[in-house]
Design a protein around this motif. Sequence first.
Motif, PDB file in Angstrom:
ATOM      1  N   ILE A 120      41.851  34.872  47.801  1.00 53.90           N
ATOM      2  CA  ILE A 120      42.269  36.125  46.887  1.00 53.90           C
ATOM      3  C   ILE A 120      43.195  35.576  45.827  1.00 53.90           C
ATOM      4  N   THR A 121      43.023  36.236  44.667  1.00 54.55           N
ATOM      5  CA  THR A 121      43.813  36.005  43.663  1.00 54.55           C
ATOM      6  C   THR A 121      44.070  37.192  42.536  1.00 54.55           C
ATOM      7  N   GLY A 122      44.897  37.029  41.727  1.00 56.50           N
ATOM      8  CA  GLY A 122      45.150  38.227  40.486  1.00 56.50           C
ATOM      9  C   GLY A 122      45.443  37.603  39.190  1.00 56.50           C
ATOM     10  N   ALA A 123      45.080  38.130  38.186  1.00 61.07           N
ATOM     11  CA  ALA A 123      45.268  37.674  36.824  1.00 61.07           C
ATOM     12  C   ALA A 123      46.696  37.406  36.722  1.00 61.07           C
TER      13      ALA A 123
ATOM     14  N   PRO B  63      49.013  34.704  41.357  1.00 60.14           N
ATOM     15  CA  PRO B  63      49.020  34.678  42.799  1.00 60.14           C
ATOM     16  C   PRO B  63      47.637  33.895  43.281  1.00 60.14           C
ATOM     17  N   LEU B  64      47.932  33.135  44.334  1.00 59.22           N
ATOM     18  CA  LEU B  64      46.584  32.658  45.293  1.00 59.22           C
ATOM     19  C   LEU B  64      46.755  32.357  46.436  1.00 59.22           C
ATOM     20  N   VAL B  65      45.997  32.830  47.509  1.00 60.49           N
ATOM     21  CA  VAL B  65      46.056  32.824  48.620  1.00 60.49           C
ATOM     22  C   VAL B  65      44.621  32.405  49.436  1.00 60.49           C
ATOM     23  N   GLU B  66      44.568  31.358  50.416  1.00 62.35           N
ATOM     24  CA  GLU B  66      43.317  31.048  50.991  1.00 62.35           C
ATOM     25  C   GLU B  66      43.499  32.265  52.265  1.00 62.35           C
TER      26      GLU B  66
END
Length: 125
Positions: free
Chosen positions: A43-46, A118-121
């Motif tokens: 999940i990420t966002g701009a 933001p970046l999560v696995e």
Amino acid sequence: MTDENSVALATDQIIDITTTGRQSGEQRRIEIWYHRFDGRYFITGAPGRPRSWYANLVADPEFTFHLKQSTTADLAATARPVTEPAEREEVFAGILPPLADFIRTPGQEPEVWIAGSPLVEVTFA
């Protein structure tokens, strides 16, 4: 995990996530896209402004991943923030190409995503 859930994870794009508010302790549900890369889910966002969902997951990585397109299911999940630069470069190289029209706009170049998104696995229970 059911076969329907596995198919949805392989084909859908839009989900809801429910996180626990880092300050309030209340449940927060939002709609967001997820991405598949190398057999993993992200999940990420701009890039740009801080994201509450990300801050909530950093504070409490346990959350609910809600499938809602081809099937409905509430999946227990854990988020791992991806912060190491080389891993971020690898993941964004895999998930940004389908967003090519979006990332062509000024301020949305891949290097901006790598530096400031933001970046999560996601892993499932």
